[in-house]
Scaffold this active site. Structure first.
Site, short mmCIF file in Angstrom:
data_model
loop_
_atom_site.label_atom_id
_atom_site.label_comp_id
_atom_site.label_asym_id
_atom_site.label_seq_id
_atom_site.Cartn_x
_atom_site.Cartn_y
_atom_site.Cartn_z
N LEU A 1 0.93 -1.36 -0.05
CA LEU A 1 -0.01 0.07 -0.02
C LEU A 1 0.80 1.13 -0.10
CD1 LEU A 1 -2.77 -0.82 2.82
CD2 LEU A 1 -2.85 -1.26 -0.09
N HIS A 2 0.31 2.13 -0.76
CA HIS A 2 1.05 3.63 -0.55
C HIS A 2 -0.11 4.68 -0.39
CE1 HIS A 2 -0.52 3.68 -4.80
NE2 HIS A 2 0.30 2.62 -5.07
N ASP B 1 -5.20 3.93 -12.99
CA ASP B 1 -5.48 2.74 -14.09
C ASP B 1 -7.03 3.27 -14.76
OD1 ASP B 1 -3.59 0.70 -13.04
OD2 ASP B 1 -4.37 1.60 -11.28
N HIS C 1 -3.45 4.07 -2.81
CA HIS C 1 -4.56 3.23 -2.18
C HIS C 1 -5.17 3.92 -1.06
CE1 HIS C 1 -1.49 0.25 -3.68
NE2 HIS C 1 -2.29 0.11 -4.28
N LEU D 1 2.12 7.58 -7.91
CA LEU D 1 2.55 6.48 -6.95
C LEU D 1 2.22 5.28 -7.62
CD1 LEU D 1 1.49 7.72 -3.40
CD2 LEU D 1 3.62 8.06 -4.60
N SER D 2 3.06 4.35 -7.41
CA SER D 2 2.68 2.85 -7.96
C SER D 2 3.63 1.83 -7.04
CB SER D 2 2.90 2.75 -9.32
OG SER D 2 3.08 1.63 -9.67
P1 AMP Z 1 -3.39 -1.81 -7.30
O1 AMP Z 1 -2.96 -2.28 -6.05
O2 AMP Z 1 -1.87 -1.27 -8.10
O3 AMP Z 1 -4.04 -2.90 -8.02
O4 AMP Z 1 -4.21 -0.64 -7.12
C1 AMP Z 1 -5.27 -0.86 -6.43
C2 AMP Z 1 -6.11 0.36 -6.61
O5 AMP Z 1 -5.55 1.43 -6.41
C3 AMP Z 1 -6.67 0.62 -8.15
O6 AMP Z 1 -7.80 1.03 -8.19
C4 AMP Z 1 -5.62 1.53 -8.70
O7 AMP Z 1 -6.09 2.40 -9.78
C5 AMP Z 1 -5.43 2.53 -7.33
N1 AMP Z 1 -4.28 3.38 -7.37
C6 AMP Z 1 -2.92 2.78 -7.59
N2 AMP Z 1 -2.08 3.80 -7.75
C7 AMP Z 1 -2.74 4.83 -7.49
C8 AMP Z 1 -2.65 6.29 -7.37
N3 AMP Z 1 -1.12 6.82 -7.63
N4 AMP Z 1 -3.50 7.24 -7.05
C9 AMP Z 1 -4.77 7.00 -6.91
N5 AMP Z 1 -5.26 5.64 -7.00
C10 AMP Z 1 -3.97 4.73 -7.27
#
Ligand code: AMP
Length: 289
Positions: free
Chosen positions: A33-34, A151, A37, A185-186
């Site tokens: 998580l960041h 996304d 999330h 953020l990713s």
């Molecule tokens: P993930 O864990 O990468 O599959 O992301 C889970 C959810 O968090 C998805 O709906 C992503 O679009 C959202 N998310 C990921 N990175 C960001 C970000 N930088 N800002 C906002 N939402 C994010």
């Protein structure tokens, strides 16, 4: 905060909560998580009685040559963060729990929304996403589900699934959270070396150049796309996967930029694939154009 690892337990818990007339907000994640999330959780917290966060690295949405095995994972750290922002339940099943040996059902959105951009670079990816998200919707009985604009294509595909399958739930898309220097953020940013981290800044920079061009009056999507490509291709360490300038609700091609417009790109920085986008409302062309 309660950690649940079994589908049956999560489903029974949510069915009980629904009987008690509680509203449920679901935040699907793959963990590590960041602040991106956490921003989804904060929004869900405001709008629902109960917040469920799923933390599941979904094998179905990774291609055979992709980073499923190396995807960063730290459930203990994630659970601390989730508790701090007010998650009520973390649902963290194993892959076997979600897809037992006899598993054979898939949900696939076809057509334009999956047939371009990440749908081309990552065959089968969205089928994996819609299958797991549909299961999560059914398990949690959520009233609202929260996704990041980061996304953008994923959010559009999920909206289409919800509409097509008449799933009684509201999809909420939340803004992209960025580092101070502009990088979105990713969880995958952890793959970047310090040099690659610096090079990755070309991605948000190129999209901002495209945005500025539109703000200065450009209404030809091809010219905006070319400009973004030019910036990316002249940036060291960047290999372009795609750049698209399309309708921000449907991903359809545009002849002239107007309404909700999405500037989206995917690039490789070394071995790491990063995506980013900017969406904006564009006024129709005036007589001066
Ligand atoms: P993930 O864990 O990468 O599959 O992301 C889970 C959810 O968090 C998805 O709906 C992503 O679009 C959202 N998310 C990921 N990175 C960001 C970000 N930088 N800002 C906002 N939402 C994010």
């Amino acid at each position: 905060m309660e950690l649940i690892r079994r589908v049956k337990e999560m489903q029974e818990t949510c069915l009980r909560l629904k009987k008690e007339r509680k509203t449920i907000g679901l935040v699907p994640t793959m963990g590590y998580l960041h602040a991106g999330h956490l921003s989804l959780v904060q929004r869900a917290r405001k709008e629902n009685d109960i917040v469920v966060m799923s933390n599941f690295v979904n094998p179905l949405q990774f291609g055979p040559k992709e980073d499923f095995a190396t995807y960063p994972r730290d459930l203990e750290r994630d659970n601390k963060l989730a508790a701090e922002v007010g998650v009520d339940y973390v649902f963290a099943p194993t892959a076997e729990e979600m897809y037992p040996g006899n598993y054979s059902t898939y949900v696939e959105v076809t057509g334009e929304v999956t047939g371009k951009m990440c749908g081309i670079s990552r065959p089968g990816h969205f089928k994996g996403v819609t299958t797991v998200v549909c299961k999560l919707f059914l398990i949690t009985q959520a009233d609202r589900a929260y996704f990041g604009q980061k996304d953008a294509q994923q959010a559009i595909v999920i909206r289409r699934m919800v509409q097509d399958l008449n799933i009684p739930l509201q999809i909420i898309t939340c803004p992209i959270i960025r580092e101070e220097d502009g990088l979105a953020l990713s969880s995958r940013n952890t793959y970047l070396s310090p040099e690659e981290r610096e090079q990755a800044l070309a991605l948000p920079r190129a999209l901002r150049v495209g945005q500025q061009l539109i703000q200065e009056g450009e209404r030809d999507p091809k010219r905006v796309k070319e400009k973004i490509l030019q910036v990316l291709e002249s940036s060291p360490g960047i290999r372009v996967d795609y750049v698209e300038v399309v309708n921000g609700d449907t991903l359809s091609e545009l002849i002239e930029l107007k309404g909700h417009v999405l500037l989206a790109a995917a690039v490789y920085v070394g071995k790491t694939r990063l995506i980013d986008n900017i969406d904006l409302e564009v006024e129709p062309c005036t007589a001066v154009c």
